[in-house]
Design an enzyme around this catalytic site. Structure first.
Site, PDB file in Angstrom:
ATOM      1  N   HIS A  85      -4.993   5.046  46.120  1.00 44.89           N
ATOM      2  CA  HIS A  85      -5.286   6.473  46.203  1.00 44.89           C
ATOM      3  C   HIS A  85      -6.389   6.808  45.199  1.00 44.89           C
ATOM      4  O   HIS A  85      -6.433   6.229  44.105  1.00 44.89           O
ATOM      5  CB  HIS A  85      -4.014   7.265  45.881  1.00 44.89           C
ATOM      6  CG  HIS A  85      -4.112   8.719  46.178  1.00 44.89           C
ATOM      7  ND1 HIS A  85      -4.750   9.609  45.338  1.00 44.89           N
ATOM      8  CD2 HIS A  85      -3.651   9.454  47.231  1.00 44.89           C
ATOM      9  CE1 HIS A  85      -4.672  10.824  45.847  1.00 44.89           C
ATOM     10  NE2 HIS A  85      -4.018  10.761  46.997  1.00 44.89           N
TER      11      HIS A  85
ATOM     12  N   LEU B 155       3.011   6.532  33.739  1.00 40.36           N
ATOM     13  CA  LEU B 155       3.153   7.213  32.459  1.00 40.36           C
ATOM     14  C   LEU B 155       3.129   8.718  32.703  1.00 40.36           C
ATOM     15  O   LEU B 155       2.359   9.207  33.530  1.00 40.36           O
ATOM     16  CB  LEU B 155       2.005   6.838  31.517  1.00 40.36           C
ATOM     17  CG  LEU B 155       1.974   5.399  30.999  1.00 40.36           C
ATOM     18  CD1 LEU B 155       0.680   5.152  30.244  1.00 40.36           C
ATOM     19  CD2 LEU B 155       3.169   5.127  30.106  1.00 40.36           C
TER      20      LEU B 155
END
Length: 267
Positions: free
Chosen positions: A130, A26
């Site tokens: 991550h 997004l």
């Protein structure tokens, strides 16, 4: 006869996901970034899917970003590059983004790679995300997504999946009748429960957050002011889709899914 036994992990190259609903990143423009804006936008797309469920394959996936250093280099790809494909990680991601994956078939091994032969730094990041991706992963897990053992070919980040009709926000939203008046739900500004409300359109899909009475919502109706109805492009007698923003959901039929206990890692 010697009674020796040893279990080892293996990475097997495969094309596992076909005809899936895939959730990607997004992006919010800087002017619209504020507390919980990203979470709300994610809820909006789940509500859209719930309204138009027949348009989406019933397996949803999200490929999560794998571990990389401050320079954007992947420990997992560094090991693959040293042994199989002499391309920088940035080059590989550009090729993959353009759909040019012929080099995978030509250069990557088709036989399993035993993980105990992989370097320690590369092995440590298999299936890990991550640090910047952890909030997104936590949000998807809260919606019912789970890691079934598939990892990305390039950075070994996990792919999570869920049946599309079992995503919590998809399952917990419901169609209710809109009761439109000049005052609407203004009396619930401080006491009502926040609910994501959308119209039922496709091209003209709109969404907003309103406060509503939980008892009315449980009975299949929601109060809206004329201003809110205009913002949602609603007419008198229209139905809307409502998704409570919190722990309690609108009563709906539950769906039980039995997860497979078998897990495979795959490139």
């Amino acid at each position: 006869e010697l009674g020796l036994r040893r279990s080892v992990g293996a990475l097997t190259r495969c094309v596992h996901y076909r005809n899936c609903t895939e959730f990607c990143s997004l992006y919010l423009r800087p002017d619209f970034r504020r507390a919980n804006a990203g979470k709300l936008l994610s809820k909006v797309r789940f509500a859209f899917i719930s309204q138009h469920l027949d348009r989406f394959p019933n397996l949803a996936i999200a490929q999560m970003r794998g571990v990389a250093d401050d320079q954007g280099q992947s420990p997992f790809w560094d090991w693959l590059r040293d042994h199989f494909i002499d391309l920088d990680f940035s080059q590989v991601t550009q090729l993959a983004g353009a759909g040019s994956l012929d080099f995978v078939e030509d250069l990557m091994p088709s036989l399993p790679l035993y993980t105990h032969l992989v370097s320690n730094p590369a092995r440590a990041v298999i299936g890990q995300v991550h640090p910047d991706t952890r909030p997104a992963l936590a949000m998807l897990k809260a919606e019912g997504f789970r890691h079934r053992g598939m990892v990305d070919l390039f950075d070994a980040g996990p792919t999570v999946e869920c049946r599309t009709d079992s995503i919590s926000s998809v399952r917990e939203s419901a169609l209710v009748s809109a009761e439109i008046s000049t005052t609407g739900n203004q009396h619930l500004t401080d006491t009502g429960r926040p609910v994501l409300v959308t119209n039922t359109g496709l091209e003209g899909f709109r969404a907003m957050v309103v406060n509503t009475d939980t008892h009315a919502l449980a009975s299949g109706r929601i109060e809206l002011s004329t201003k809110q109805a205009d913002a949602l492009d609603l007419s008198v007698g229209a139905s809307v889709r409502a998704l409570p923003l919190g722990q309690q959901a609108i009563p709906a039929a539950s769906i039980h899914v039995t997860d497979s206990a078998e897990v495979h890692y795959a490139l």
